[in-house]
Design a protein around this motif. Structure first.
Motif, mmCIF file in Angstrom:
data_model
loop_
_atom_site.group_PDB
_atom_site.id
_atom_site.type_symbol
_atom_site.label_atom_id
_atom_site.label_comp_id
_atom_site.label_asym_id
_atom_site.label_seq_id
_atom_site.Cartn_x
_atom_site.Cartn_y
_atom_site.Cartn_z
ATOM 1 N N THR A 170 0.809 -1.214 0.000
ATOM 2 C CA THR A 170 0.000 0.000 0.000
ATOM 3 C C THR A 170 0.848 1.274 0.000
ATOM 4 O O THR A 170 1.936 1.303 0.573
ATOM 5 N N ILE A 171 0.305 2.301 -0.673
ATOM 6 C CA ILE A 171 0.961 3.613 -0.698
ATOM 7 C C ILE A 171 0.184 4.541 0.227
ATOM 8 O O ILE A 171 -1.035 4.674 0.087
ATOM 9 N N VAL A 172 0.865 5.151 1.180
ATOM 10 C CA VAL A 172 0.197 6.025 2.151
ATOM 11 C C VAL A 172 0.604 7.471 1.895
ATOM 12 O O VAL A 172 1.788 7.819 1.969
ATOM 13 N N THR A 173 -0.390 8.316 1.567
ATOM 14 C CA THR A 173 -0.080 9.715 1.259
ATOM 15 C C THR A 173 -0.549 10.657 2.365
ATOM 16 O O THR A 173 -0.320 11.849 2.295
ATOM 17 N N ASP A 174 -1.250 10.120 3.367
ATOM 18 C CA ASP A 174 -1.779 10.984 4.426
ATOM 19 C C ASP A 174 -1.607 10.305 5.776
ATOM 20 O O ASP A 174 -2.293 9.330 6.081
ATOM 21 N N ARG A 175 -0.698 10.822 6.578
ATOM 22 C CA ARG A 175 -0.524 10.246 7.913
ATOM 23 C C ARG A 175 -1.324 11.029 8.951
ATOM 24 O O ARG A 175 -1.536 10.549 10.052
ATOM 25 N N TYR A 176 -1.767 12.231 8.584
ATOM 26 C CA TYR A 176 -2.437 13.092 9.562
ATOM 27 C C TYR A 176 -3.764 12.505 10.025
ATOM 28 O O TYR A 176 -4.046 12.455 11.211
ATOM 29 N N SER A 177 -4.597 12.032 9.046
ATOM 30 C CA SER A 177 -5.934 11.588 9.437
ATOM 31 C C SER A 177 -5.953 10.167 10.007
ATOM 32 O O SER A 177 -6.866 9.806 10.727
ATOM 33 N N SER A 178 -4.918 9.369 9.720
ATOM 34 C CA SER A 178 -4.981 7.991 10.207
ATOM 35 C C SER A 178 -4.445 7.857 11.637
ATOM 36 O O SER A 178 -4.943 7.058 12.417
ATOM 37 N N ARG A 179 -3.434 8.659 11.974
ATOM 38 C CA ARG A 179 -2.854 8.607 13.337
ATOM 39 C C ARG A 179 -2.556 7.175 13.786
ATOM 40 O O ARG A 179 -3.040 6.713 14.808
ATOM 41 N N GLN A 180 -1.821 6.484 12.947
ATOM 42 C CA GLN A 180 -1.461 5.100 13.276
ATOM 43 C C GLN A 180 0.026 4.913 13.096
ATOM 44 O O GLN A 180 0.653 5.632 12.314
ATOM 45 N N LYS A 181 0.529 3.919 13.775
ATOM 46 C CA LYS A 181 1.922 3.534 13.597
ATOM 47 C C LYS A 181 2.129 3.065 12.158
ATOM 48 O O LYS A 181 1.212 2.532 11.532
ATOM 49 N N ARG A 182 3.315 3.283 11.668
ATOM 50 C CA ARG A 182 3.618 2.881 10.289
ATOM 51 C C ARG A 182 3.532 1.368 10.102
ATOM 52 O O ARG A 182 4.038 0.590 10.916
ATOM 53 N N GLY A 183 2.884 0.910 9.022
ATOM 54 C CA GLY A 183 2.797 -0.522 8.739
ATOM 55 C C GLY A 183 4.032 -1.017 8.007
ATOM 56 O O GLY A 183 4.732 -0.232 7.344
ATOM 57 N N ASN A 184 4.298 -2.309 8.116
ATOM 58 C CA ASN A 184 5.472 -2.887 7.437
ATOM 59 C C ASN A 184 5.301 -2.949 5.925
ATOM 60 O O ASN A 184 6.272 -2.992 5.185
ATOM 61 N N ASP A 185 4.019 -2.999 5.480
ATOM 62 C CA ASP A 185 3.774 -3.240 4.054
ATOM 63 C C ASP A 185 3.541 -1.959 3.264
ATOM 64 O O ASP A 185 3.065 -1.999 2.147
ATOM 65 N N GLU A 186 3.860 -0.794 3.871
ATOM 66 C CA GLU A 186 3.527 0.452 3.181
ATOM 67 C C GLU A 186 4.743 1.231 2.686
ATOM 68 O O GLU A 186 5.856 1.074 3.187
ATOM 69 N N ILE A 187 4.466 2.036 1.664
ATOM 70 C CA ILE A 187 5.442 3.026 1.195
ATOM 71 C C ILE A 187 4.796 4.383 1.426
ATOM 72 O O ILE A 187 3.692 4.649 0.931
ATOM 73 N N GLY A 188 5.433 5.237 2.202
ATOM 74 C CA GLY A 188 4.884 6.566 2.464
ATOM 75 C C GLY A 188 5.320 7.538 1.377
ATOM 76 O O GLY A 188 6.427 7.442 0.841
ATOM 77 N N VAL A 189 4.421 8.451 1.016
ATOM 78 C CA VAL A 189 4.752 9.480 0.018
ATOM 79 C C VAL A 189 4.350 10.834 0.592
ATOM 80 O O VAL A 189 3.214 11.009 1.041
ATOM 81 N N SER A 190 5.285 11.784 0.628
ATOM 82 C CA SER A 190 4.959 13.104 1.180
ATOM 83 C C SER A 190 5.467 14.226 0.282
ATOM 84 O O SER A 190 6.374 14.027 -0.533
ATOM 85 N N SER A 191 4.864 15.412 0.445
ATOM 86 C CA SER A 191 5.076 16.532 -0.488
ATOM 87 C C SER A 191 5.454 17.830 0.213
ATOM 88 O O SER A 191 4.998 18.099 1.315
#
Ligand code: NAD
Length: 250
Positions: free
Chosen positions: A169-190
């Motif tokens: 999964t690609i995660v583009t928003d960490r603000y609304s989820s407020r969760q610890k980072r998952g092992n299966d994700e790639i974060g994208v920020s701007s």
């Protein structure tokens, strides 16, 4: 001589027309832009229905709002399309792949050679490092860029996602989820500001060590030149989807 029809005569379209002067066999003959910008050395009309000159390839640097009429026109004319506009949604992307059964389409969110190489190197690094390293893609662009994250950042993240089965999964928003980072994700920020032409960094963050791979575009001319090289290449291709790997013969 390859005659280019420019779809979108804004910042990038003007650079494409400008850079075409450095290519012996390329010439911009006509432009389509709903805002009818002045001062270009070729006629510009407001819509595709008004195009009344012969041309060989369409180069598009416009806006997703222009997408449906652009694709309709390219299909009706049976002309190759270099599609550089970013921010297309999933439905639009599906239409691109369907249209490529009838016409050649060069489709890349980033027309620079450097980003292609960055992606290839990042894919190799991801394979070598494996699940112990979290992957984040960060991008920075000028204050006028409309879409975020950049199409390029998403393109890099998707390429990395496909490379390994444990990434989902690609995660583009960490603000609304407020969760610890998952092992299966790639974060994208701007980041948006000033006149930055474009910077993309892939970070591999592991226990006690970090690797960062960065590509910086120092001028948007690099994207204009890439689109022109793609136009020259695409003119003689069969219908299909093409990207930088085809242009480089890889
Ligand atoms: N693939 C790449 O390498 C790459 C590089 C840079 C920019 N881009 C993308 O290219 C696009 C254009 O970027 P730009 O900086 O030139 O933007 P811009 O806003 O300067 O220019 C876009 C032009 O398209 C025209 N336009 C907008 N909506 C239209 C419509 N509905 N019909 C006809 N014309 C329309 C505008 O009048 C404007 O002149 C953006 O999506 C940008 O993200 C892609």
């Amino acid at each position: 001589m390859t005659r280019i029809l420019l779809s979108g005569c804004g910042r990038m379209g003007k650079l494409v027309a400008d850079e075409a002067a450095n290519f012996e066999n390329l010439k911009t003959v006509y432009g389509v832009d709903s805002f009818l910008p002045d001062g270009l050395p070729f006629p510009v009309v407001a819509d595709f229905e008004s195009v009344d000159v012969p041309f060989d390839v369409i180069v598009d640097y416009s806006n997703p709002a222009n997408f449906d009429s652009l694709l309709h026109f390219a299909l009706a004319q049976k002309k190759p399309l270099v599609l550089c506009t970013t921010g297309l949604n999933e439905e639009m992307r599906q239409k691109v792949f369907a249209a490529a059964k009838e016409i050649p389409i060069f489709y890349s969110a980033n027309m620079s050679l450097g980003i292609y190489v960055l992606t290839a190197v990042a894919k190799a690094a991801s394979k070598m490092l494996g699940p112990g390293f979290d992957i984040e893609v960060q991008e920075a662009h000028h204050r006028n860029k409309v879409d975020a994250p950049s199409g390029t950042a998403l393109q890099i993240a998707e390429a990395l996602l496909q490379e390994r089965d444990d990434l989902n999964t690609i995660v583009t928003d960490r603000y609304s989820s407020r969760q610890k980072r998952g092992n299966d994700e790639i974060g994208v920020s701007s980041l948006r500001g000033g006149s930055i032409p474009g910077q993309h960094t892939v970070t591999f963050a592991g226990p006690d060590e970090v690797i960062e791979l960065t590509h910086t575009a120092y001028s948007p001319r690099v994207f204009a030149t890439g689109a022109l090289r793609a136009a020259a290449f695409l003119k003689d291709q069969a219908p299909g989807i093409y990207d930088m790997s085809h242009l480089l013969g890889l």
